[in-house]
Structure formats: structure tokens, C-alpha cells
Design a protein around this motif. Structure first.
Motif, PDB file in Angstrom:
ATOM      1  N   SER A 192       0.842  -1.186   0.000  1.00 37.91           N
ATOM      2  CA  SER A 192       0.000   0.000   0.000  1.00 37.91           C
ATOM      3  C   SER A 192       0.879   1.238   0.000  1.00 37.91           C
ATOM      4  O   SER A 192       2.009   1.213   0.479  1.00 37.91           O
ATOM      5  CB  SER A 192      -0.900   0.020   1.240  1.00 37.91           C
ATOM      6  OG  SER A 192      -1.775  -1.081   1.258  1.00 37.91           O
TER       7      SER A 192
ATOM      8  N   ILE B  29       1.296   5.142   1.226  1.00 40.45           N
ATOM      9  CA  ILE B  29       0.850   6.024   2.299  1.00 40.45           C
ATOM     10  C   ILE B  29       1.476   7.401   2.126  1.00 40.45           C
ATOM     11  O   ILE B  29       2.681   7.513   1.886  1.00 40.45           O
ATOM     12  CB  ILE B  29       1.234   5.447   3.680  1.00 40.45           C
ATOM     13  CG1 ILE B  29       0.569   4.076   3.891  1.00 40.45           C
ATOM     14  CG2 ILE B  29       0.830   6.410   4.801  1.00 40.45           C
ATOM     15  CD1 ILE B  29       1.013   3.376   5.171  1.00 40.45           C
TER      16      ILE B  29
ATOM     17  N   ASP C  30      -3.077   4.956  -0.972  1.00 42.84           N
ATOM     18  CA  ASP C  30      -4.086   4.094  -0.349  1.00 42.84           C
ATOM     19  C   ASP C  30      -4.523   4.600   1.012  1.00 42.84           C
ATOM     20  O   ASP C  30      -5.556   4.166   1.531  1.00 42.84           O
ATOM     21  CB  ASP C  30      -3.528   2.670  -0.198  1.00 42.84           C
ATOM     22  CG  ASP C  30      -3.154   2.078  -1.540  1.00 42.84           C
ATOM     23  OD1 ASP C  30      -4.074   1.794  -2.335  1.00 42.84           O
ATOM     24  OD2 ASP C  30      -1.952   1.922  -1.813  1.00 42.84           O
ATOM     25  N   LEU C  31      -3.746   5.525   1.595  1.00 39.71           N
ATOM     26  CA  LEU C  31      -4.069   6.046   2.919  1.00 39.71           C
ATOM     27  C   LEU C  31      -3.301   7.344   3.141  1.00 39.71           C
ATOM     28  O   LEU C  31      -2.180   7.497   2.645  1.00 39.71           O
ATOM     29  CB  LEU C  31      -3.719   5.024   4.004  1.00 39.71           C
ATOM     30  CG  LEU C  31      -3.996   5.402   5.463  1.00 39.71           C
ATOM     31  CD1 LEU C  31      -4.511   4.195   6.250  1.00 39.71           C
ATOM     32  CD2 LEU C  31      -2.731   5.930   6.141  1.00 39.71           C
TER      33      LEU C  31
ATOM     34  N   LEU D 139     -10.389   8.367   0.251  1.00 38.85           N
ATOM     35  CA  LEU D 139      -9.230   7.696   0.830  1.00 38.85           C
ATOM     36  C   LEU D 139      -9.395   7.575   2.335  1.00 38.85           C
ATOM     37  O   LEU D 139      -9.929   8.480   2.984  1.00 38.85           O
ATOM     38  CB  LEU D 139      -7.949   8.502   0.550  1.00 38.85           C
ATOM     39  CG  LEU D 139      -7.412   8.536  -0.879  1.00 38.85           C
ATOM     40  CD1 LEU D 139      -6.275   9.545  -0.978  1.00 38.85           C
ATOM     41  CD2 LEU D 139      -6.925   7.156  -1.282  1.00 38.85           C
ATOM     42  N   PRO D 140      -8.922   6.479   2.918  1.00 40.05           N
ATOM     43  CA  PRO D 140      -8.921   6.388   4.377  1.00 40.05           C
ATOM     44  C   PRO D 140      -7.968   7.422   4.963  1.00 40.05           C
ATOM     45  O   PRO D 140      -6.915   7.724   4.379  1.00 40.05           O
ATOM     46  CB  PRO D 140      -8.457   4.957   4.647  1.00 40.05           C
ATOM     47  CG  PRO D 140      -7.765   4.518   3.409  1.00 40.05           C
ATOM     48  CD  PRO D 140      -8.416   5.252   2.278  1.00 40.05           C
ATOM     49  N   LEU D 141      -8.329   7.950   6.134  1.00 40.10           N
ATOM     50  CA  LEU D 141      -7.588   9.052   6.730  1.00 40.10           C
ATOM     51  C   LEU D 141      -7.356   8.803   8.213  1.00 40.10           C
ATOM     52  O   LEU D 141      -8.291   8.522   8.961  1.00 40.10           O
ATOM     53  CB  LEU D 141      -8.375  10.362   6.545  1.00 40.10           C
ATOM     54  CG  LEU D 141      -7.866  11.605   7.272  1.00 40.10           C
ATOM     55  CD1 LEU D 141      -6.488  12.004   6.751  1.00 40.10           C
ATOM     56  CD2 LEU D 141      -8.861  12.752   7.101  1.00 40.10           C
TER      57      LEU D 141
ATOM     58  N   ASP E 220     -10.921   8.250   9.773  1.00 35.84           N
ATOM     59  CA  ASP E 220     -11.118   6.844  10.132  1.00 35.84           C
ATOM     60  C   ASP E 220     -10.484   6.483  11.468  1.00 35.84           C
ATOM     61  O   ASP E 220     -10.854   5.490  12.081  1.00 35.84           O
ATOM     62  CB  ASP E 220     -10.547   5.951   9.027  1.00 35.84           C
ATOM     63  CG  ASP E 220     -11.290   6.131   7.714  1.00 35.84           C
ATOM     64  OD1 ASP E 220     -12.357   5.517   7.564  1.00 35.84           O
ATOM     65  OD2 ASP E 220     -10.822   6.897   6.868  1.00 35.84           O
TER      66      ASP E 220
ATOM     67  N   ILE F 219      -2.938   1.461  11.155  1.00 36.64           N
ATOM     68  CA  ILE F 219      -2.861   1.559   9.698  1.00 36.64           C
ATOM     69  C   ILE F 219      -3.396   0.281   9.061  1.00 36.64           C
ATOM     70  O   ILE F 219      -4.193   0.315   8.115  1.00 36.64           O
ATOM     71  CB  ILE F 219      -1.405   1.807   9.251  1.00 36.64           C
ATOM     72  CG1 ILE F 219      -0.978   3.232   9.606  1.00 36.64           C
ATOM     73  CG2 ILE F 219      -1.244   1.562   7.748  1.00 36.64           C
ATOM     74  CD1 ILE F 219       0.504   3.504   9.409  1.00 36.64           C
TER      75      ILE F 219
ATOM     76  N   VAL G 124      -7.250   0.092   9.436  1.00 42.12           N
ATOM     77  CA  VAL G 124      -7.965   1.009   8.542  1.00 42.12           C
ATOM     78  C   VAL G 124      -7.891   0.522   7.096  1.00 42.12           C
ATOM     79  O   VAL G 124      -8.897   0.520   6.378  1.00 42.12           O
ATOM     80  CB  VAL G 124      -7.391   2.446   8.666  1.00 42.12           C
ATOM     81  CG1 VAL G 124      -7.957   3.343   7.576  1.00 42.12           C
ATOM     82  CG2 VAL G 124      -7.716   3.027  10.034  1.00 42.12           C
ATOM     83  N   LEU G 125      -6.719   0.097   6.653  1.00 39.85           N
ATOM     84  CA  LEU G 125      -6.572  -0.394   5.281  1.00 39.85           C
ATOM     85  C   LEU G 125      -7.390  -1.668   5.055  1.00 39.85           C
ATOM     86  O   LEU G 125      -8.001  -1.845   3.997  1.00 39.85           O
ATOM     87  CB  LEU G 125      -5.100  -0.658   4.972  1.00 39.85           C
ATOM     88  CG  LEU G 125      -4.219   0.578   4.756  1.00 39.85           C
ATOM     89  CD1 LEU G 125      -2.757   0.187   4.637  1.00 39.85           C
ATOM     90  CD2 LEU G 125      -4.656   1.340   3.506  1.00 39.85           C
TER      91      LEU G 125
ATOM     92  N   PHE H  18     -11.027  -0.670   4.786  1.00 40.06           N
ATOM     93  CA  PHE H  18     -11.293   0.002   3.525  1.00 40.06           C
ATOM     94  C   PHE H  18     -11.259  -0.986   2.371  1.00 40.06           C
ATOM     95  O   PHE H  18     -12.048  -0.896   1.436  1.00 40.06           O
ATOM     96  CB  PHE H  18     -10.263   1.114   3.299  1.00 40.06           C
ATOM     97  CG  PHE H  18     -10.657   2.104   2.235  1.00 40.06           C
ATOM     98  CD1 PHE H  18     -11.593   3.093   2.510  1.00 40.06           C
ATOM     99  CD2 PHE H  18     -10.098   2.050   0.978  1.00 40.06           C
ATOM    100  CE1 PHE H  18     -11.964   4.001   1.534  1.00 40.06           C
ATOM    101  CE2 PHE H  18     -10.462   2.962  -0.004  1.00 40.06           C
ATOM    102  CZ  PHE H  18     -11.397   3.942   0.277  1.00 40.06           C
TER     103      PHE H  18
END
Length: 241
Positions: free
Chosen positions: A8, A10, A53-54, A80-82, A103, A119, A122-123, A126
Motif C-alpha cells: 500500500s 501512504i 491508499d491512505l 481515501l482512508p484518513l 477513520d 494503519i 484502517v486499510l 477500507f
């Protein structure tokens, strides 16, 4: 800004360059592709140049746009996840960030392994969301209906009795779906967090209460005379349309 192949990608947005260098080294050692930006302009440039991705975003900056403004920009333009970082540990700051759609919220100083775990959580959450339509095409899930409303897992969509589409964030959808699927059952905050966020609950964690409030507003469900989500004082919540 080019990133190496990784599980991913970041983007870390923080004016503390030493912290950014540490996170770049630490997260890269865990297999992630990392890029850093130190203000709002650099963040927007990075997002325009590369896909991520984040985003890990600091709440405060010494000059220019603050983290709240930048988070709103992210939410308006990117799905996007935050994760928010902050040296503040007040409830109001956490609530503000969660209201904006963050998130997760991590307080500085933090243990690197704790941040890594958040992390991954959350990933993972998502990833389940964005792969849901493909999975459901193979095994269709029925639309969940209540009082004229329709909650469609295949499209991650809520429709009002008038047929209007009501926009939900990923966490709002997961929480509402969890309640609807378990209608008539009381769910504690701990159970809800385990279902929705897969993280441990603490007595001071108000993220579920914040999400419930946002869902109620979108359902036009008056908390003083709740028709859908009922508060069971000292216990949790129950969906009972």
C-alpha cells in the motif's frame, strides 16, 4: 513523486520533518510505499501526482492551512482512508476529526507499533469496502428494507422512501448495516466497534456516538423520539423500526 512497489502507498502530511523521516523509514521497513508532504500545497501536489491508499495527516501546522481544513479538502475530493495525528488528547478534537470523516485518531507521542496496527486495521476495513461489490456479484446480498428505506450492500447505498440516494461514509454504512442486520438486539459500543472498526473500545471513546448521531440526522431520526436507532442507556444501541 515516484513510489516503489509495495502493498500500500501512504502519504504522511506533517510539518515535523524528523517525524516524517522516521515514519518513512519505519513504514518502508514494513513493506509500505511512503511519501511525505509538509504543508497543504505539497499534499495537493502529491495527491495529484500519485495515487495513495491512505493519508496520515497532522492536525496542527505552524502556518497556512490547518489539519481540519486539509481533511475537509481530502474528504471533498478523494475517497481515501484518513488517520489524524495530533499532540492534543482532548475529546473535542477527537470528535471534530471523526465528524469530518477521519477513520482514526492517533495522539502524539505514539508507539510506532500501535500506529502500524491502526494503519493495518484502517486499510483492511477500507479494502473490504472497495471489494464488496465484486464479491457480492458472485453471491448477491438482499437489499435490507425498513420503513420504506432501502440499504443496498451491493452498491453501498442508502435510499430514502422517496427514492433519493443518501450518501454514507464507509463507517456509517457498516454501522447502519450492523444495526439493521441485528434489528431488535441490543449492541454495546464494544460490540459495535468490534464489528465496524475492529479495535478495542475504551470508556472515553465517543466515535460510535458520533457516527450514530450522523446516521440519525441522515435518517431524519429525532433522538428525542427515535423511530429507528434507540439508545439503551448504560448499554448501547438497538435498531427497532
Amino acid at each position: 513523486m515516484s513510489l516503489p512497489d509495495a502493498r500500500s502507498r501512504i502519504l504522511v502530511v506533517d510539518d515535523d520533518r524528523r517525524l516524517c523521516r522516521f515514519l518513512e523509514k519505519f513504514l518502508a521497513s514494513e513493506g509500505y510505499g511512503i511519501a511525505a508532504a509538509h504543508d497543504g500545497r505539497a499534499m495537493r501536489r502529491a495527491l495529484a501526482d500519485d495515487s495513495f491508499d491512505l493519508v496520515i495527516l497532522d492536525l496542527t501546522f505552524p502556518a497556512g492551512e490547518d489539519g481540519v481544513t486539509l481533511a475537509r479538502t481530502l474528504r471533498a475530493q478523494y475517497d481515501l482512508p484518513l488517520i489524524m495525528l495530533s499532540g492534543k488528547n482532548t475529546t473535542i478534537d477527537k470528535v471534530v476529526c471523526l465528524e469530518m470523516g477521519a477513520d482514526d485518531y492517533v495522539t502524539k507521542p505514539f508507539e510506532p507499533r500501535e500506529l502500524l496496527a491502526r494503519i493495518r486495521t484502517v486499510l483492511r476495513r477500507f479494502a473490504k469496502r472497495i471489494t464488496l461489490p465484486e464479491r457480492v456479484e458472485k453471491t448477491p446480498s438482499p437489499v435490507m428494507c425498513f420503513a420504506g428505506w432501502e440499504l443496498d450492500p451491493t452498491r453501498y447505498q442508502l435510499s430514502s422512501p422517496k427514492g433519493d440516494t443518501v450518501r454514507l461514509t464507509s463507517q456509517e454504512f457498516q454501522l447502519l448495516a450492523a444495526l439493521v442486520e441485528r434489528r431488535g438486539r441490543i449492541l454495546s459500543r464494544e460490540q459495535i466497534l468490534d464489528i465496524v472498526a475492529n479495535r478495542n473500545w475504551t470508556p472515553y471513546d465517543r466515535s460510535i456516538d458520533v457516527l450514530i448521531g450522523k446516521i440519525r440526522r441522515k435518517l431524519r431520526d429525532d433522538v428525542r423520539d427515535a423511530q429507528f436507532i434507540k439508545t439503551i442507556r448504560g448499554v448501547g444501541y438497538m435498531f427497532a423500526p
